[in-house]
Design a protein around this motif. Structure first.
Motif: not given
Ligand SMILES: NCc1cc(CSc2ccccc2)c2nc(N)[nH]c(=O)c2c1
Length: 376
Positions: A34, A57, A59, A89, A92, A95-96, A147, A191, A219-221, A223, A248, A270
């Motif tokens: 990252v 990656l 951001n 990569l 979007s 998430f951040q 997410c 995602i 996504g969403g894991l 977490v 991914y 990642d």
């Protein structure tokens, strides 16, 4: 062909493939270091090449906030701006926004939020996050998604998933008439969301597959859910997602998590763990995890890992690295980061070899016995 599936292990869902981008081919399974603000912290692009990183990656949220995607566009795009000519990569940014916990409001159009830098208001929409990633010139872009927090009610996960699918539909529409800015192709991943509800996960995956994306992120894991749920949902999703498209798993994970997820059919990973832990003095080795700041390494002349071929292990002792940490020397961060990123990339390369030899599961069981120890 963007993704070549070369081989699937006969005893599991583990796969070996190749991602073909205009910034090089990437053998999968792959780990992506990252580089949130246009740099993998403490490493130069030269260091990254020396450890054979093939994709990193960036951001969208952070680069949009500072220095701004328009400035990076003026500089010729993120590759030129940061001196990295291999693949990038970018996430979007949604998430951040959630993880930065500033004021944020979600509506059908997108996510309204306040900058963590100066408090100014911004709204990420499916279109804006694609415009930003177009300016950055990332080889692989991600759609705007939500997410859901863990735990979420079923009702929240349903509503959130509907929004993520609507946003993906808008993004897919924009992508169908895509004109890249810098001449190199850009690919767009969807995602899959749905929390830990399998029926919502299935609804998400099937709706996104109908829109036909080049690749699919889960996504969403990672977490806060229990590990067995993370792996169960991952396994469930890879059963549904297209076999010929890359998968991914976002934000995963510890070395053992990555090996478990590879067995369940994931190709790309990642995580900030190798770089963040390195900065805190924890390194991963073929004999287990090691806290280098510990007094036990004060006079230890051995390398971090005798089996490792990285620059750090070939030139420096544990005693020296411990000294650098205690002295707050910047070199300590760089040397430990070189080692940890090298370790993660070595691990997934070894995994790929085992997959091609159809003995991934037995290889994984053997290596897990060693890397999950703590070196005293
Ligand atoms: N902790 C898991 C995680 C991590 C990321 C961030 S992955 C990342 C981080 C920095 C740069 C590029 C990708 C996610 N991103 C999106 N868009 N959606 C998710 O559900 C999600 C879940």
């Amino acid at each position: 062909m963007f993704f070549d599936l070369k081989h699937t292990d006969v005893n599991s869902k583990a796969r070996a493939g190749v991602l073909n981008t205009d910034h090089g081919s990437i053998e999968t399974p792959i780990f992506m270091p990252v580089g949130t603000q246009g740099t993998v912290k403490a490493l130069s692009p030269r260091d990254l090449k020396e450890v054979n990183a093939s994709i990193i990656l960036g951001n969208t949220y952070h680069l949009y906030m500072r220095p701004g995607h328009r400035l990076i566009e003026k500089m010729g795009g993120l590759h030129r701006f940061m001196g990295w000519d291999r693949a990038i990569l970018t996430d979007s940014g949604g998430f951040q926004v959630f993880s930065l916990k500033e004021l944020r409001k979600i509506d059908d159009e997108g996510i309204l939020f306040q900058s963590h830098l100066d408090g100014s208001y911004h709204k990420f929409t499916p279109q804006l996050v694609l415009e930003i990633q177009r300016s950055l010139g990332s080889d692989i872009m991600m759609v705007l998604d939500e997410c859901p927090p863990y735990p979420s009610t079923r009702d929240y996960a349903l509503k959130s998933n509907q929004l993520t699918i609507d946003w993906a539909r808008q993004a897919r529409e924009i992508f169908s008439g895509w004109q890249p800015l810098y001449g190199h192709r850009q690919w767009l991943f969807a995602i899959v969301q749905g929390g830990t509800f399998k029926d919502i996960r299935e609804q998400s995956a099937r709706a996104l597959m109908e829109l036909d994306f080049p690749g699919y992120a889960i996504g969403g894991l990672a977490v806060g859910e229990p590990k067995d749920e993370m792996f169960d949902i991952t396994d469930f999703c890879t059963e549904i997602l297209p076999e010929q498209k890359p998968r991914y798993l976002m934000g995963v994970g510890m070395p053992d998590d990555i090996l478990e997820a590879i067995e369940r059919g994931v190709d790309m990973f990642d995580c900030v763990i190798p770089t963040r832990n390195a900065r805190n003095g924890t390194v991963f080795t073929t004999e287990g995890k090691m806290v280098l700041k510990s007094a036990r390494f004060k006079e230890d002349t051995k390398p971090v890992d005798a089996n490792c071929q990285c620059y750090t292990c070939k030139n420096f002792s544990r005693a020296y690295l411990r000294h650098l940490y205690n002295a707050n020397e910047i070199l300590g961060l760089t040397l430990a980061t070189i080692h940890n990123v090298h370790f993660y990339l070595w691990l997934v390369r070894q995994a790929r070899k085992a997959i091609l030899q159809d003995n991934y599961v037995s290889w994984k069981e053997r290596i897990l016995q060693k890397i999950t120890r703590v070196v005293e």
